[in-house]
Design an enzyme around this catalytic site. Structure first.
Site, PDB file in Angstrom:
ATOM      1  N   GLU A 125      -1.450  -1.147  -4.385  1.00 48.87           N
ATOM      2  CA  GLU A 125      -1.634   0.021  -3.537  1.00 48.87           C
ATOM      3  C   GLU A 125      -1.172   1.261  -4.304  1.00 48.87           C
ATOM      4  O   GLU A 125      -0.116   1.218  -4.909  1.00 48.87           O
ATOM      5  CB  GLU A 125      -0.830  -0.095  -2.242  1.00 48.87           C
ATOM      6  CG  GLU A 125      -1.191   1.017  -1.259  1.00 48.87           C
ATOM      7  CD  GLU A 125      -0.465   0.894   0.086  1.00 48.87           C
ATOM      8  OE1 GLU A 125       0.407   0.023   0.238  1.00 48.87           O
ATOM      9  OE2 GLU A 125      -0.783   1.699   0.961  1.00 48.87           O
ATOM     10  N   GLY A 265       9.739   1.404  -2.133  1.00 47.79           N
ATOM     11  CA  GLY A 265      10.663   0.464  -1.505  1.00 47.79           C
ATOM     12  C   GLY A 265      10.178  -0.969  -1.587  1.00 47.79           C
ATOM     13  O   GLY A 265      10.899  -1.859  -2.044  1.00 47.79           O
ATOM     14  N   ALA A 266       8.956  -1.193  -1.139  1.00 46.82           N
ATOM     15  CA  ALA A 266       8.436  -2.554  -1.103  1.00 46.82           C
ATOM     16  C   ALA A 266       6.945  -2.505  -0.796  1.00 46.82           C
ATOM     17  O   ALA A 266       6.417  -1.448  -0.457  1.00 46.82           O
ATOM     18  CB  ALA A 266       9.146  -3.382  -0.034  1.00 46.82           C
ATOM     19  N   MET A 267       6.280  -3.660  -0.937  1.00 47.51           N
ATOM     20  CA  MET A 267       4.829  -3.697  -0.778  1.00 47.51           C
ATOM     21  C   MET A 267       4.397  -4.943  -0.019  1.00 47.51           C
ATOM     22  O   MET A 267       4.836  -6.049  -0.309  1.00 47.51           O
ATOM     23  CB  MET A 267       4.182  -3.640  -2.175  1.00 47.51           C
ATOM     24  CG  MET A 267       2.672  -3.659  -2.141  1.00 47.51           C
ATOM     25  SD  MET A 267       2.005  -2.214  -1.266  1.00 47.51           S
ATOM     26  CE  MET A 267       0.532  -2.948  -0.575  1.00 47.51           C
ATOM     27  N   ASN A 269       1.799  -6.944   0.197  1.00 51.11           N
ATOM     28  CA  ASN A 269       0.747  -7.870  -0.257  1.00 51.11           C
ATOM     29  C   ASN A 269       0.691  -9.114   0.621  1.00 51.11           C
ATOM     30  O   ASN A 269       1.711  -9.691   0.948  1.00 51.11           O
ATOM     31  CB  ASN A 269       1.027  -8.292  -1.696  1.00 51.11           C
ATOM     32  CG  ASN A 269       1.473  -7.148  -2.562  1.00 51.11           C
ATOM     33  OD1 ASN A 269       0.746  -6.189  -2.726  1.00 51.11           O
ATOM     34  ND2 ASN A 269       2.691  -7.220  -3.065  1.00 51.11           N
ATOM     35  N   GLU A 302       7.667  -4.487   5.999  1.00 52.45           N
ATOM     36  CA  GLU A 302       6.622  -5.178   5.219  1.00 52.45           C
ATOM     37  C   GLU A 302       6.076  -6.374   5.991  1.00 52.45           C
ATOM     38  O   GLU A 302       4.872  -6.639   5.978  1.00 52.45           O
ATOM     39  CB  GLU A 302       7.155  -5.618   3.855  1.00 52.45           C
ATOM     40  CG  GLU A 302       7.788  -4.496   3.016  1.00 52.45           C
ATOM     41  CD  GLU A 302       6.947  -3.248   2.899  1.00 52.45           C
ATOM     42  OE1 GLU A 302       5.714  -3.333   2.931  1.00 52.45           O
ATOM     43  OE2 GLU A 302       7.549  -2.144   2.791  1.00 52.45           O
ATOM     44  N   GLU A 324       0.788   3.038   8.198  1.00 51.58           N
ATOM     45  CA  GLU A 324       2.173   3.393   7.882  1.00 51.58           C
ATOM     46  C   GLU A 324       2.930   3.980   9.073  1.00 51.58           C
ATOM     47  O   GLU A 324       4.064   3.607   9.342  1.00 51.58           O
ATOM     48  CB  GLU A 324       2.228   4.335   6.669  1.00 51.58           C
ATOM     49  CG  GLU A 324       1.730   3.703   5.367  1.00 51.58           C
ATOM     50  CD  GLU A 324       2.461   2.418   4.986  1.00 51.58           C
ATOM     51  OE1 GLU A 324       3.528   2.124   5.576  1.00 51.58           O
ATOM     52  OE2 GLU A 324       1.954   1.702   4.100  1.00 51.58           O
TER      53      GLU A 324
HETATM   54  N1  TRP Z   1       2.591   0.255   1.464  1.00 51.63           N
HETATM   55  C1  TRP Z   1       3.943   0.273   1.017  1.00 51.63           C
HETATM   56  C2  TRP Z   1       4.805   0.369   2.276  1.00 51.63           C
HETATM   57  O1  TRP Z   1       4.889   1.360   2.889  1.00 51.63           O
HETATM   58  C3  TRP Z   1       4.352   1.375   0.135  1.00 51.63           C
HETATM   59  C4  TRP Z   1       3.608   1.668  -1.096  1.00 51.63           C
HETATM   60  C5  TRP Z   1       2.551   2.452  -1.251  1.00 51.63           C
HETATM   61  C6  TRP Z   1       3.987   1.342  -2.399  1.00 51.63           C
HETATM   62  N2  TRP Z   1       2.255   2.649  -2.555  1.00 51.63           N
HETATM   63  C7  TRP Z   1       3.122   1.982  -3.276  1.00 51.63           C
HETATM   64  C8  TRP Z   1       5.007   0.566  -2.894  1.00 51.63           C
HETATM   65  C9  TRP Z   1       3.286   1.898  -4.643  1.00 51.63           C
HETATM   66  C10 TRP Z   1       5.146   0.470  -4.263  1.00 51.63           C
HETATM   67  C11 TRP Z   1       4.306   1.154  -5.127  1.00 51.63           C
HETATM   68  O2  TRP Z   1       5.343  -0.568   2.727  1.00 51.63           O
HETATM   69 ZN    ZN Z   2       4.384   0.576   4.872  1.00 47.90          ZN
END
Ligand code: TRP
Ligand code: ZN
Length: 898
Positions: A125, A265-267, A269, A302, A324
């Site tokens: 992302e 912070g985190a992702m 997936n 997440e 979000e």
């Molecule tokens: N989708 C992630 C969240 O809000 C955040 C996110 C977006 C992200 N772009 C990113 C995390 C790039 C790491 C790197 O939970």
């Molecule tokens: Zn998010």
């Protein structure tokens, strides 16, 4: 607007469906750090709903093209170029296989496939998948994925990807493989793989319908002792989503992986969440209470994306807040429920206050500057720059307003309908709004403005009491005040504002509420007024005495309320309001007003003095044992310097610092005995407990310590802090003690105790990167003094062997802490902070544009500062604008200078 001339602007209005769709993806990876080979076999067909295109245009970046086949035969009409791959005259429905190479070892952007600590990770992302393979890398192209990973078995014993493990086994030459399948269609931004030397904490749980689920938290071996809290948070998240929203985990396996090099912070997936170590690793010795709370919130966030984001995803990136804003709302509610259940309003309010404080300090500031944008932006240059406070935090407030309007049950009905209609689809913010409207039988056309208008609304309130008629009228007027130009052009008309109100009688109790035209008073003493016109009057009848209004209870809308309370009235609300949020709010209003007056005086060199009534109001909160410790801590904490500076006609960080320090010292000296008593009373002897109660005690105790460190004679505070530092059995107390020592020392240009504690802290935690981050951050945010400005310490720390610009957490701990969290030092009049900022933005730009662009934003409000500072800021911005290469940083500095 200037950007209409720029060809690189992406506009929401230009959305068109993709010319082709991709139904299945089979990926094969031969993982080698400096040359990974990726084979990608896709089922491609023309999109029946799109206009015809002869060529297939795939996105690709930083890839080395090797070859293409169509339906098994070599395809010669494939042309690789800077932005991807063009395939001329393709059939209507075909199998496409592409082979390409990439270089994860050299990838410092942390987007796409990269190496961190010798292991492989991905971040896709928003547009990172195109750095792994050529693809229609946009969220409305959804496919099912199978992934085969091959790598050296000794170097990469663990091979993970989305979904379920199909098979694994050995290969010749010391290599092995694993094959994964994700049964759910997903957009490419949710793809992930991880490979390396990792170990997992495992747990098996039964989901609501009785299915067994395997949960894993994967970390480097030495971190296994810091995974329990993340696992508990995951289990709590799973239970909560079942209970509150009827949403069950849909995979047999759910994995969290921690990585120390990570941009955010985190992702989320699918089935394989990848986290910054900061939001996974915790034990009492290394993590503070705040860290524990943040981990719970981010793990929840997440996990909740699995439904709000993954099962139902975004049609395009302009809809980012669809996932979000909604998911932040869900994680905020999760944390509030964990702290206080559905009914403990005081405990829930703690979380609410913290969230609103962030919103007001950060999002309101964003709305007042050149990056102001609606929750659903109309255009962008670089999408990574739009993962913002507005999209996340204001977006969450917008979702919260549906719940405020329809109640928890009505909101739940809307969510149910949203999933019924859109499960498996890529949709828009309008689709979400329509589901909420239809489920509740409401027309929410006007509510759309919350998505399309930028800027912070202002609601001014005028009240009138008619004693003879026993009528009390509340006249509300809405507008935007002097909005930033970026916001002004989006503002078209009045908003539907849920405005929660209560009326308080002379005895401090809520009065019954009956609106004109109603036959009796309602059961609740808080009413949500639906304020939908530019100006509207609400009249309460049978009001026996002149009430004091409690406005915008629980912060029912993301607006600024203007009402002329007297200082006495605010003190009364602080003592009595039944709405805990507004109790806190009254104290903040009182303090803000006083602090702004003092800052104005400090700016013009007038001597400062503090009204005794303010001291008295604080004393009452400090000594009121009926209030929870966590509430007292929040109520006794003064508004931040950044927030105060933002409220001035011309931001003057030095004056704000002087005023705030003056008040802190005055409150410390006037109430010294009380602070000391509170410090003693709220110690938490014995084993560390991570409960909200225990952390409330620690927070109040450590706030008391920080005030004691302000005493004219800090000797006693230094003794207490040193003892607390030495005997602490947890990071909350140890870090608070170190911070108190540093601040007590600032007045004297340093102290033996502070230096000893700093040195000890480093030695003690040398092997714990997240704690060393704190060591850098504490020094970067410390108070300075004339003899030793903090910039000198910061420059020295840049050369410390543990400093590393390539690691975002480390860069943030030193550079961002100084530039964004130490305003009085950063905005030094000699411009030294700005020169440092420019150098660091330029250096980071070459390594990691996403991180550089975040840092670049710390000067975006430059026009709002005093003229003496403005010039230095402009010079620094111009220097950066002339040297940086990335689209990310360019967008920020060009908008700032426009
Ligand atoms: N989708 C992630 C969240 O809000 C955040 C996110 C977006 C992200 N772009 C990113 C995390 C790039 C790491 C790197 O939970
Ligand atoms: Zn998010």
């Amino acid at each position: 607007m200037a950007d209409t001339a720029t060809p690189n602007v992406i506009r929401r209005a230009d959305y068109a469906q993709p010319a082709f769709l991709i139904d299945t993806v089979a990926l094969e990876f031969d993982l080698v750090p400096d040359r990974t080979v990726v084979r990608n076999t896709m089922r491609v067909r023309r999109n029946p709903d799109a206009s015809h295109a002869a060529n297939l245009e795939l996105m690709g970046e930083q890839l080395e093209f090797v070859g293409a086949t169509v339906d098994g035969a070599p395809f010669a009409n494939a042309h690789a170029h800077e932005h991807g791959l063009t395939l001329d005259n393709v059939p209507d429905n075909f199998e496409l296989t592409l082979t390409s190479n990439c270089n994860p070892a050299e990838n410092t952007t942390l987007s796409g496939l990269y190496v961190s600590g010798g292991n492989f990770f991905t971040q896709c992302e928003a547009e990172g998948f195109r750095r792994i393979t050529y693809f229609l890398d946009r969220p409305d192209v959804m496919a099912t994925y199978t992934v085969t990973l091959r790598a050296s078995k000794t170097d990469y014993p663990v091979l993970l990807s989305n979904g379920n493990l199909l098979e694994a086994g050995d290969l010749p030459d010391g290599r092995h493989f694993a094959r994964w399948e994700d049964p759910f269609r997903k957009p490419s931004y949710l793809f992930a793989l991880v490979a390396g030397k990792l170990v997992a904490l495992e747990e098996r749980v039964k989901s609501g319908s009785g299915k067994e689920k395997l949960l894993q938290v994967w970390v480097e071996p030495h971190d296994l002792d810091k995974t329990r809290h993340a696992m508990d948070s995951l289990i709590n998240s799973i239970r909560w989503d079942e209970g509150r929203f009827g949403l069950e985990l849909d995979l047999d396996r759910f994995m969290i992986v921690a990585v120390s090099d990570f941009n955010m912070g985190a992702m989320e997936n699918k089935g394989l969440n990848i986290f910054n170590t900061k939001y996974v690793l915790a034990n009492p010795e290394t993590a503070t209470d705040t860290d524990f709370a943040n981990i719970e919130a981010v793990v929840g966030h997440e996990y909740f994306h699995n439904w709000t984001g993954n099962r139902v995803t975004c049609r395009d990136w302009f809809q980012l807040s669809l996932k979000e804003g909604l998911t932040v709302f869900r994680d905020q509610e999760f944390s509030a429920d964990m702290a206080g259940g559905a009914t403990d309003e005081a405990a829930r309010a703690t979380k609410r206050i913290e969230d609103v404080r962030v919103l007001r300090q950060m999002q309101f500031a964003e709305d007042a500057g050149p990056m102001a944008h609606p929750v659903r932006p109309e255009s962008y240059v670089e999408i990574n720059n739009f993962y913002t406070m507005t999209v996340y935090e204001k977006g969450s407030e917008v979702v919260r307003m549906y719940q405020t309007l329809f109640g928890r049950d009505g909101f739940r009905k809307g969510m149910d309908l949203y999933f019924k209609r859109h499960d498996g689809q890529a949709v828009t913010c309008d689709d979400f709004r329509h589901a909420l409207a239809d489920a509740n039988g409401r027309d929410l056309a006007q509510f759309e403005r919350w998505y399309s208008q930028a800027g912070t609304p202002r609601v001014s309130v005028r009240t009138k009491y008619d004693a003879a008629q026993q009528r009390y009228s509340v006249r509300l007027t809405q507008g935007y005040g002097e909005a930033a130009p970026a916001a002004r052009e989006t503002q078209k008309g009045p908003l539907l504002i849920p405005f929660a109100i209560g009326l308080i009688g002379n005895d401090g109790r809520d009065l019954p509420l009956q609106l004109e035209g109603e036959t009796r008073a309602s059961d609740s003493t808080t009413r949500v007024l639906e304020f939908a016109q530019t100006e509207q009057t609400f009249t309460f009848v049978n009001v026996a005495q002149e009430p004091l209004p409690s406005l915008l209870r629980n912060f029912s809308a993301p607006v600024i309320v203007e009402y002329d309370y007297s200082a006495d009235q605010l003190a009364f609300l602080l003592a009595h309001d039944s709405d805990p949020f507004n109790r806190w709010e009254a104290g903040q209003r009182l303090a803000t007003r006083e602090l702004l007056t003092l800052a104005g005086r400090a700016a013009t060199g007038v001597p400062l003095q503090l009204d005794d009534s303010v001291v008295a109001a604080f004393a009452r909160v400090l000594t009121d044992e009926t209030l929870s410790p966590s509430f007292r801590e929040l109520a006794l904490m003064l508004p931040s310097e950044a927030y105060l500076a933002e409220q001035m006609a011309e931001s003057n960080p030095a004056a704000v610092h002087a005023a705030r320090q003056f008040v802190r010292k005055r409150l410390a000296n006037a109430l010294g005995k009380d602070w000391l008593a509170v410090y003693d009373k709220h110690r938490t002897p014995g084993a560390y407990e991570a409960t909200p109660e225990a952390s409330g005690h620690r927070a109040l105790k450590n706030l008391a310590l920080s005030y004691l460190a302000e005493l004219d004679d800090p000797a006693e505070a230094v003794r207490l802090a040193s003892a607390q530092y030495d005997t602490a059995n947890n990071m909350t107390d140890r870090a608070a003690a170190l911070s108190a020592l540093l601040n007590a020392a600032a007045a004297n240009g340093g102290s033996v105790e502070a230096q000893q504690a700093l040195d000890d802290f480093y030695r003690r935690f040398e092997k714990e990167p997240l704690v060393i981050d704190k060591w850098f951050a504490l020094q970067a945010t410390q108070r300075g003094n004339a003899q030793r400005p903090v910039i000198e310490t910061v420059r020295k720390l840049m050369a410390h062997p543990a400093f590393n610009l390539k690691n975002p957490n480390r860069a943030r701990s030193l550079i961002f802490s100084f530039c964004a969290a130490n305003p009085a030092q950063f905005h030094a009049e000699d411009g030294s902070g700005y020169a440092y900022w420019a150098d660091q933005v330029i250096a980071l730009d070459a390594i990691n544009p996403q991180v550089a662009a975040r840092l670049a934003r710390s000067l975006e409000l430059w026009r709002r500062f005093t003229p003496a500072l403005r010039e230095g800021m402009r010079t620094a911005l111009e220097k950066v604008a002339s040297q940086v290469k990335s689209r990310d940083v360019r967008e920020i500095v060009e908008k700032a200078l426009a």
